[in-house]
Design a protein around this motif. Structure first.
Motif, PDB file in Angstrom:
ATOM      1  N   ILE A   4       0.848  -1.190   0.000  1.00  0.00           N
ATOM      2  CA  ILE A   4       0.000   0.000   0.000  1.00  0.00           C
ATOM      3  C   ILE A   4       0.887   1.246   0.000  1.00  0.00           C
ATOM      4  N   THR A   5       0.589   2.179  -0.893  1.00  0.00           N
ATOM      5  CA  THR A   5       1.264   3.472  -0.906  1.00  0.00           C
ATOM      6  C   THR A   5       0.352   4.484  -0.231  1.00  0.00           C
ATOM      7  N   GLY A   6       0.791   4.975   0.913  1.00  0.00           N
ATOM      8  CA  GLY A   6      -0.043   5.879   1.702  1.00  0.00           C
ATOM      9  C   GLY A   6       0.402   7.319   1.598  1.00  0.00           C
ATOM     10  N   LYS A   7       0.151   8.074   2.645  1.00  0.00           N
ATOM     11  CA  LYS A   7       0.478   9.499   2.656  1.00  0.00           C
ATOM     12  C   LYS A   7       1.988   9.689   2.536  1.00  0.00           C
ATOM     13  N   GLY A   8       2.366  10.746   1.834  1.00  0.00           N
ATOM     14  CA  GLY A   8       3.769  11.035   1.666  1.00  0.00           C
ATOM     15  C   GLY A   8       4.500  10.046   0.786  1.00  0.00           C
ATOM     16  N   GLY A   9       3.738   9.212   0.049  1.00  0.00           N
ATOM     17  CA  GLY A   9       4.366   8.225  -0.807  1.00  0.00           C
ATOM     18  C   GLY A   9       4.995   7.074  -0.049  1.00  0.00           C
ATOM     19  N   ARG A  10       4.709   6.965   1.247  1.00  0.00           N
ATOM     20  CA  ARG A  10       5.294   5.883   2.056  1.00  0.00           C
ATOM     21  C   ARG A  10       4.603   4.562   1.731  1.00  0.00           C
ATOM     22  N   GLN A  11       5.393   3.549   1.482  1.00  0.00           N
ATOM     23  CA  GLN A  11       4.859   2.224   1.199  1.00  0.00           C
ATOM     24  C   GLN A  11       4.926   1.351   2.437  1.00  0.00           C
ATOM     25  N   ARG A  12       3.944   0.478   2.569  1.00  0.00           N
ATOM     26  CA  ARG A  12       3.945  -0.462   3.684  1.00  0.00           C
ATOM     27  C   ARG A  12       3.333  -1.776   3.227  1.00  0.00           C
ATOM     28  N   GLN A  13       3.670  -2.835   3.942  1.00  0.00           N
ATOM     29  CA  GLN A  13       3.106  -4.142   3.672  1.00  0.00           C
ATOM     30  C   GLN A  13       1.996  -4.408   4.693  1.00  0.00           C
ATOM     31  N   VAL A  14       0.808  -4.722   4.200  1.00  0.00           N
ATOM     32  CA  VAL A  14      -0.347  -4.952   5.068  1.00  0.00           C
ATOM     33  C   VAL A  14      -0.827  -6.388   4.894  1.00  0.00           C
ATOM     34  N   PRO A  15      -0.746  -7.207   5.944  1.00  0.00           N
ATOM     35  CA  PRO A  15      -1.256  -8.572   5.842  1.00  0.00           C
ATOM     36  C   PRO A  15      -2.743  -8.578   5.509  1.00  0.00           C
ATOM     37  N   VAL A  16      -3.159  -9.548   4.696  1.00  0.00           N
ATOM     38  CA  VAL A  16      -4.557  -9.649   4.286  1.00  0.00           C
ATOM     39  C   VAL A  16      -5.186 -10.860   4.976  1.00  0.00           C
ATOM     40  N   LEU A  17      -6.191 -10.593   5.779  1.00  0.00           N
ATOM     41  CA  LEU A  17      -6.900 -11.678   6.453  1.00  0.00           C
ATOM     42  C   LEU A  17      -7.751 -12.458   5.458  1.00  0.00           C
ATOM     43  N   PRO A  18      -7.931 -13.762   5.696  1.00  0.00           N
ATOM     44  CA  PRO A  18      -8.789 -14.559   4.793  1.00  0.00           C
ATOM     45  C   PRO A  18     -10.180 -13.975   4.632  1.00  0.00           C
ATOM     46  N   VAL A  19     -10.740 -13.395   5.712  1.00  0.00           N
ATOM     47  CA  VAL A  19     -12.088 -12.851   5.623  1.00  0.00           C
ATOM     48  C   VAL A  19     -12.144 -11.688   4.639  1.00  0.00           C
ATOM     49  N   ALA A  20     -11.060 -10.883   4.577  1.00  0.00           N
ATOM     50  CA  ALA A  20     -11.014  -9.775   3.633  1.00  0.00           C
ATOM     51  C   ALA A  20     -10.867 -10.298   2.207  1.00  0.00           C
ATOM     52  N   ARG A  21     -10.017 -11.293   2.035  1.00  0.00           N
ATOM     53  CA  ARG A  21      -9.831 -11.890   0.701  1.00  0.00           C
ATOM     54  C   ARG A  21     -11.141 -12.513   0.212  1.00  0.00           C
ATOM     55  N   ASP A  22     -11.855 -13.196   1.109  1.00  0.00           N
ATOM     56  CA  ASP A  22     -13.116 -13.827   0.737  1.00  0.00           C
ATOM     57  C   ASP A  22     -14.175 -12.795   0.369  1.00  0.00           C
ATOM     58  N   ALA A  23     -14.200 -11.678   1.101  1.00  0.00           N
ATOM     59  CA  ALA A  23     -15.192 -10.630   0.827  1.00  0.00           C
ATOM     60  C   ALA A  23     -14.966 -10.019  -0.556  1.00  0.00           C
ATOM     61  N   VAL A  24     -13.701  -9.793  -0.912  1.00  0.00           N
ATOM     62  CA  VAL A  24     -13.404  -9.235  -2.224  1.00  0.00           C
ATOM     63  C   VAL A  24     -13.709 -10.257  -3.317  1.00  0.00           C
ATOM     64  N   ALA A  25     -13.404 -11.527  -3.055  1.00  0.00           N
ATOM     65  CA  ALA A  25     -13.688 -12.580  -4.047  1.00  0.00           C
ATOM     66  C   ALA A  25     -15.189 -12.680  -4.317  1.00  0.00           C
ATOM     67  N   GLN A  26     -16.003 -12.555  -3.262  1.00  0.00           N
ATOM     68  CA  GLN A  26     -17.448 -12.629  -3.445  1.00  0.00           C
ATOM     69  C   GLN A  26     -17.948 -11.442  -4.265  1.00  0.00           C
ATOM     70  N   TYR A  27     -17.399 -10.262  -3.991  1.00  0.00           N
ATOM     71  CA  TYR A  27     -17.768  -9.079  -4.769  1.00  0.00           C
ATOM     72  C   TYR A  27     -17.420  -9.271  -6.242  1.00  0.00           C
ATOM     73  N   LEU A  28     -16.219  -9.753  -6.514  1.00  0.00           N
ATOM     74  CA  LEU A  28     -15.779  -9.916  -7.910  1.00  0.00           C
ATOM     75  C   LEU A  28     -16.589 -10.977  -8.642  1.00  0.00           C
ATOM     76  N   GLN A  29     -17.050 -11.978  -7.915  1.00  0.00           N
ATOM     77  CA  GLN A  29     -17.876 -13.016  -8.525  1.00  0.00           C
ATOM     78  C   GLN A  29     -19.209 -12.453  -8.996  1.00  0.00           C
ATOM     79  N   LEU A  30     -19.722 -11.450  -8.271  1.00  0.00           N
ATOM     80  CA  LEU A  30     -21.019 -10.870  -8.599  1.00  0.00           C
ATOM     81  C   LEU A  30     -20.920  -9.636  -9.493  1.00  0.00           C
ATOM     82  N   CYS A  31     -19.772  -8.981  -9.495  1.00  0.00           N
ATOM     83  CA  CYS A  31     -19.622  -7.716 -10.209  1.00  0.00           C
ATOM     84  C   CYS A  31     -19.800  -7.910 -11.718  1.00  0.00           C
ATOM     85  N   PRO A  32     -20.627  -7.088 -12.361  1.00  0.00           N
ATOM     86  CA  PRO A  32     -20.847  -7.232 -13.811  1.00  0.00           C
ATOM     87  C   PRO A  32     -19.719  -6.671 -14.662  1.00  0.00           C
TER      88      PRO A  32
END
Length: 311
Positions: free
Chosen positions: A186-214
Motif C-alpha cells: 500500500i502506498t499511503g500518505k507522503g508516498g510511504r509504502q507499507r506491507q499490510v497482511p490480508v486476512l482470509p475474511v477480507a480476501r473472501d469478501a473481495v472474491a465474493q464481490y468480484l464473482q457478482l460484479c458485472p
C-alpha cells in the motif's frame, strides 16, 4: 478571501504559493482536500499580512517576519472564532510554507518560526466495538437492491476494518492487485509504502464481490467499481455505513474512517505492540499511533467505573 480581493497577492507571491502547493502535492502525496486547505491557510495569512503591514506581501517582505507578526495573526484568528486545534493546523501549514520559501529565497526565518503553536487536547479516535462493526457489515450486506453493490460495500469496509486501510487506499486498488497475496503493498500518505497482511475474511469478501460484479477485472482499472463502471466514490461507502449507523443507533462518529480506528484499537487490545501497529497503519510518527493507547485506557476506565463495587 481570494487573490483578486483588495489585499491581492503580488504576482511573485502568487507564483511562490502555487509552486509550494505543487511541491506539496508532488513530493508529499497530499490529497486534493489537503491542498485546498493549505491554500486557504496561506491566503488567510498572506492577506492578513497585507492589511497588517499596509502593503501586499511579497517573498522579499517575508524576510523581515518576526514573532510579532505571527502572534498578531494568531490573535486575529482567535478573534474570528478559531479554536486552538484549528489554529494549530493552520499555523503548521504556514510554517511549512515559510520554511520552503526561506530555503528558496535564501533568508533566515528562524525568529518567525520560533513562535509557539497553541496547545490543545487531542481528541481520541472513536472506534466501533467488534459487535458494532459486525452488525454494521451485516446490515450493509443486504442494504442495496443490487446484490453486487452490497457485496462491494462489504468488501471495502472489510478492508478498512480487517487491514486498517484508509478508504482512499482501498479505492485506489486496481485489478492488477488481485488476487491478493499474503500481504498488500500500500502506498499511503507522503508516498510511504507499507506491507499490510490480508486476512482470509477480507480476501473472501473481495472474491465474493468480484464473482457478482458485472464489470470485467482489468489490470489498470479500478478494483472497486461504481454502477457505471468507473472508480468507486468514497461517498457511496459513507452513505452505506450511514444507513447501517441509523439502523443500529450508532453515533455520527461511526464512519468509514472509524473502521480503520477500530482495526488499530482491536489489535492493541489483543496485545499488538505500538510499533507494529504504526507500521500497519502507515503513520510517519509513533506519536500519532500512541493516541490509541488513550482509547484503550479510556475503555478500561469505563468498564472499571461501571463494575467496581465502590463506584
Amino acid at each position: 478571501m481570494t487573490e483578486s480581493g483588495p489585499l491581492a497577492l503580488s504576482p511573485a507571491m502568487s507564483d511562490a504559493l502555487a509552486r509550494w502547493l505543487e511541491t506539496e502535492a508532488a513530493t508529499r502525496d497530499r490529497s486534493d482536500h489537503t491542498i485546498t486547505a493549505y491554500r486557504g491557510d496561506l491566503l488567510a495569512f498572506l492577506s492578513f499580512l497585507g492589511g497588517y503591514l499596509g502593503e501586499a506581501a511579497t517573498p522579499k517582505s517575508l524576510a523581515s517576519l518576526t514573532q510579532s507578526e505571527m502572534r498578531a495573526f494568531a490573535a486575529s484568528e482567535r478573534a474570528r472564532g478559531f479554536g486552538a486545534r484549528s489554529l494549530a493546523r493552520r499555523q503548521s501549514a504556514i510554517r511549512s510554507f515559510l520554511r520552503w520559501i526561506s530555503d528558496r529565497e535564501g533568508f533566515d526565518l528562524s525568529a518567525a518560526l520560533s513562535a509557539r503553536s497553541p496547545k490543545y487536547a487531542r481528541s481520541l479516535p472513536r472506534p466501533l466495538t467488534p459487535e458494532q462493526a459486525r452488525g454494521a457489515l451485516d446490515i450493509v450486506s443486504t442494504g442495496h437492491d443490487t446484490p453486487w453493490v452490497s457485496a462491494r460495500d462489504v468488501a471495502v469496509m472489510t478492508l478498512l476494518w480487517g487491514c486498517g486501510l484508509r478508504i482512499s487506499e482501498a479505492l485506489k486498488l486496481n485489478g492488477s492487485d488481485w488476487p491478493f497475496r499474503e500481504a498488500l503493498t500500500i502506498t499511503g500518505k507522503g508516498g510511504r509504502q507499507r506491507q499490510v497482511p490480508v486476512l482470509p475474511v477480507a480476501r473472501d469478501a473481495v472474491a465474493q464481490y468480484l464473482q457478482l460484479c458485472p464489470w470485467p477485472l482489468v489490470a489498470d482499472e479500478a478494483l472497486f467499481r461504481g454502477v457505471r463502471g468507473g472508480r468507486l466514490d468514497s461517498g457511496l461507502i459513507s452513505a452505506a455505513l450511514r444507513k447501517a449507523r441509523a439502523a443500529l443507533g450508532l453515533p455520527p462518529t461511526a464512519t468509514p474512517h472509524a473502521l480503520r480506528h477500530s482495526f488499530a484499537t482491536h489489535l492493541l487490545a489483543a496485545g499488538g505492540d505500538l510499533r507494529t501497529i504504526q507500521e500497519l497503519l502507515g503513520h510517519a510518527s509513533l506519536s500519532t499511533t500512541q493516541v490509541y493507547t488513550g482509547v484503550d485506557d479510556a475503555q478500561l476506565m469505563s468498564v472499571y467505573r461501571a463494575a467496581h463495587p465502590r463506584s
